[in-house]
Design an enzyme around this catalytic site. Sequence first.
Site, PDB file in Angstrom:
ATOM      1  N   VAL A  85      41.860  31.836  40.985  1.00 31.16           N
ATOM      2  CA  VAL A  85      43.144  31.406  40.445  1.00 31.16           C
ATOM      3  C   VAL A  85      43.152  29.884  40.437  1.00 31.16           C
ATOM      4  CG1 VAL A  85      45.633  31.432  40.702  1.00 31.16           C
ATOM      5  CG2 VAL A  85      44.299  33.420  41.377  1.00 31.16           C
TER       6      VAL A  85
ATOM      7  N   ASP B 277      56.315  47.992  45.441  1.00 28.52           N
ATOM      8  CA  ASP B 277      55.649  47.158  46.447  1.00 28.52           C
ATOM      9  C   ASP B 277      56.482  45.924  46.765  1.00 28.52           C
ATOM     10  OD1 ASP B 277      53.697  46.515  48.223  1.00 28.52           O
ATOM     11  OD2 ASP B 277      52.397  45.554  46.744  1.00 28.52           O
TER      12      ASP B 277
ATOM     13  N   GLY C 135      43.208  29.690  44.623  1.00 30.93           N
ATOM     14  CA  GLY C 135      43.076  30.980  45.274  1.00 30.93           C
ATOM     15  C   GLY C 135      41.909  31.729  44.690  1.00 30.93           C
TER      16      GLY C 135
ATOM     17  N   GLY D  73      39.753  35.831  44.883  1.00 30.73           N
ATOM     18  CA  GLY D  73      39.713  37.184  45.431  1.00 30.73           C
ATOM     19  C   GLY D  73      38.633  37.957  44.727  1.00 30.73           C
ATOM     20  N   GLY D  74      38.639  39.266  44.908  1.00 30.90           N
ATOM     21  CA  GLY D  74      37.621  40.110  44.314  1.00 30.90           C
ATOM     22  C   GLY D  74      37.621  40.023  42.808  1.00 30.90           C
ATOM     23  N   PHE D  75      38.760  39.674  42.245  1.00 27.02           N
ATOM     24  CA  PHE D  75      38.900  39.649  40.788  1.00 27.02           C
ATOM     25  C   PHE D  75      38.357  38.370  40.179  1.00 27.02           C
ATOM     26  CE2 PHE D  75      42.660  38.086  42.900  1.00 27.02           C
ATOM     27  CZ  PHE D  75      42.750  36.828  42.368  1.00 27.02           C
ATOM     28  N   GLY D  76      38.209  37.309  40.993  1.00 31.06           N
ATOM     29  CA  GLY D  76      37.829  36.009  40.449  1.00 31.06           C
ATOM     30  C   GLY D  76      38.714  34.932  41.048  1.00 31.06           C
TER      31      GLY D  76
END
Length: 688
Positions: free
Chosen positions: A541, A652, A534, A536-539
């Site tokens: 997975v 959430d 995976g 995303g904006g964070f880096g």
Amino acid sequence: MSLRDHPGIYLVLLLHLLPSVTGIKKSLSYTPVDLILLDCGASSSSTSLDGRTWDGDADSKFHASNPETASSAFTASQQDPSVTQVPYMTARIFQSQFTYTFPVSPGPKFVRLYFYPATYSNLDISKSRFSLSANTYTLLNNFSAFLTVSAMKPSVASFIKEYIITVWDNQKLDLTFSPSPSSFAFINGIEIISMPNNLYASGNNNPLPYLGIDSNQFYLDNTTALEKFYRLNVGGQDINGNDDTGMHRTWLQDLNYIFSGAVGFVIVPPDVKIQYTMKTPAYTAPVMVYGSMRFMGPDSHLNLKYNLTWYFSIDAGFNYLVRLHFCEFRPEETRSDQVVFYIFINNQTAEPYADIMLWSGGNSVPLYKDYVLWIPKGSHSKQYLCLALHPNFDKKRTYADAFLNGLEIFKLNNSGGSLASPCPELLAGSPPPENLPKLKVKTNEKRFLVVIVVGSVFGGMLALSLVICFFAFKQRRVKDFEKSEAKSFRFPFSHTLRSSVTKASLRPSNTSRRFSIFEIEVATSKFDDEFVIGSGGFGNVYKGFIDDGATPVAIKRLDSSSRQGTREFRTEIDMLSELHNPHLVSLIGYCDDPGEMILVYEYMHRGTLRDHLYKTRNPPLPWKRRLEICIGAARGLYYLHTGAKHPIIHRDVKSTNILIDENWVAKVSDFGLSRWVPPATPKRTLAL
Ligand SMILES: *[C@@H]1O[C@H](CO)[C@@H](O)[C@H](O)[C@H]1NC(C)=O
Ligand SMILES: *[C@@H]1O[C@H](CO)[C@@H](O)[C@H](O)[C@H]1NC(C)=O
Ligand SMILES: *[C@@H]1O[C@H](CO)[C@@H](O)[C@H](O)[C@H]1NC(C)=O
Ligand SMILES: *[C@@H]1O[C@H](CO)[C@@H](O)[C@H](O)[C@H]1NC(C)=O
Ligand SMILES: *[C@@H]1O[C@H](CO)[C@@H](O)[C@H](O)[C@H]1NC(C)=O
């Protein structure tokens, strides 16, 4: 309404719908003649967590002939969270030779020895070295329980050794502990339980195929003692002793042993009726073993390109009994010649033509096959046993496929009557796994596998999209998820050996483990793209394997160039380090080496709840399972509100934040938006 005031509110409505989940009664297929449970070092009898009654061994009738001074009773100074009170917290320590004498009926017995190498008073447990014999057999020689437990992966605090010893007519079972010079011996618990006569020893009229040196037949009779190495419910879940057929054997799932490059598929249909036979009576293995399987997959072309492979770490210089349990229960398989496969054990062809329907005579009829294998001494005392299945498609068969339902591996005593192997060296000196065959897949074949994985119904690799949701940070979650979905179904092809002596769940610890960047690089093959599940904006997975490949994990590497993640990184570590509940996804550790922000989570094999509800190729969830998932999630939330040091509001809760592990246990994840409730906050803020 405050949840503090009504803590049960999540469950009340759900639980009463499930009268049948609890209190299932079943009759055991075998009732042991002898059953001895001895809690060594204890002065009175007590009940273990599984409901069995253990006798204390002070003044025990089983140790009449030893001098008073030979032994003394001790209590462990600390109880590891994974260790149960009975029988582990008390021990009998032997300063000189000591014999327990058990008067039991003739015939084969399971002898289970329980060890908890902890601190007992002022004794240094790492100095304990001893030998143990059972009648004429040597079970242990200069044995160190401390080194044994230190070498186990994943780490454990206690362990059980299981043997099969036949007691002759007019004989008793003597267990003799002999401390090594200027050392001491100890034991926490002894279990002796009888079994049907011919359960494992096939006798002299039924030679077994021998994958050995000269002859190709092996006579396994009741003069040979066995030590259990592995007992697996292939494609299914762990089975505890109480759910065995009366002999209290435990069966573990096979996920830690299957070669991770190609895990095939598992099926556990809800309603299989196993048709036990005279040859395979109901005590052989529980319905749960024969009622679940791992098979190669629905695509014959693909199946012809790989082997379904398991690896097991074993000791060299011994013969091994390998028992394979089969049961073809898939309704479409109705006759012989449909599915035929090779069975390879350590590269040798154990079976060129395994046709389970032919052997068993019908659908849902179970059977087992035994093979004896000689493992020569190599350069290391630890070797690997490799079991591989491959379709035999030489004539025009319906499917190219192969499958397995269960497996047991035992070490056999050598000609000197010994089962003892040298103790494992301390970790520093242990050799890396030897060269294992790598899975070779060409690029276009890769895509093939990927498709299968995506379409998989039960496949263990399915987890993937979930990890993404889980890891995507709040602000960008939706967008990143859409973006990364396509990218996420990568297959971690690099070979990984999973060798593990005993499977233990990752124990909660008060502090998360700190990983070095080196360890993370090993776990992910230096952040190999093949391991990305995976992004995303964070880096990215990654799926990775820690503890020498024994434990799959999800590794989130925050892109250190973006400042975005720094606070979340700390919050996630702080919050998750404090939370330990079976219904919350656990943080195993982190790496904060210079320039790195890496979080290591437990790996969730079945993805998000959402993956099983909407737009899914997964089969519909049965109602019972849905309710179990609801209850699991409710338990996780209830723990957040009441069980943690400070109440936490998740803020959430939704189906993408409820993850499901391989045993269908639901776990709440993603604490990116969560908040601690300050102690002074009035109660009503807790209301949802
Ligand atoms: C050992 O095996 C032999 C041959 O199968 C059998 O006759 C004998 O009863 C067995 N002995 C015990 C104690 O189980
Ligand atoms: C037992 O093991 C210890 C530690 O490895 C060693 O020093 C000792 O010589 C061994 N004793 C025997 C009798 O083999
Ligand atoms: C298995 O066979 C392959 C090729 O036939 C060989 O390279 C490999 O070393 C063998 N492995 C073992 C454990 O014998
Ligand atoms: C499967 O395993 C056997 C025995 O180790 C080996 O000879 C064969 O090449 C393997 N097949 C594949 C496709 O890996
Ligand atoms: C196990 O030990 C017994 C007694 O020492 C011996 O008779 C038997 O042959 C041994 N078994 C094997 C497989 O060597």
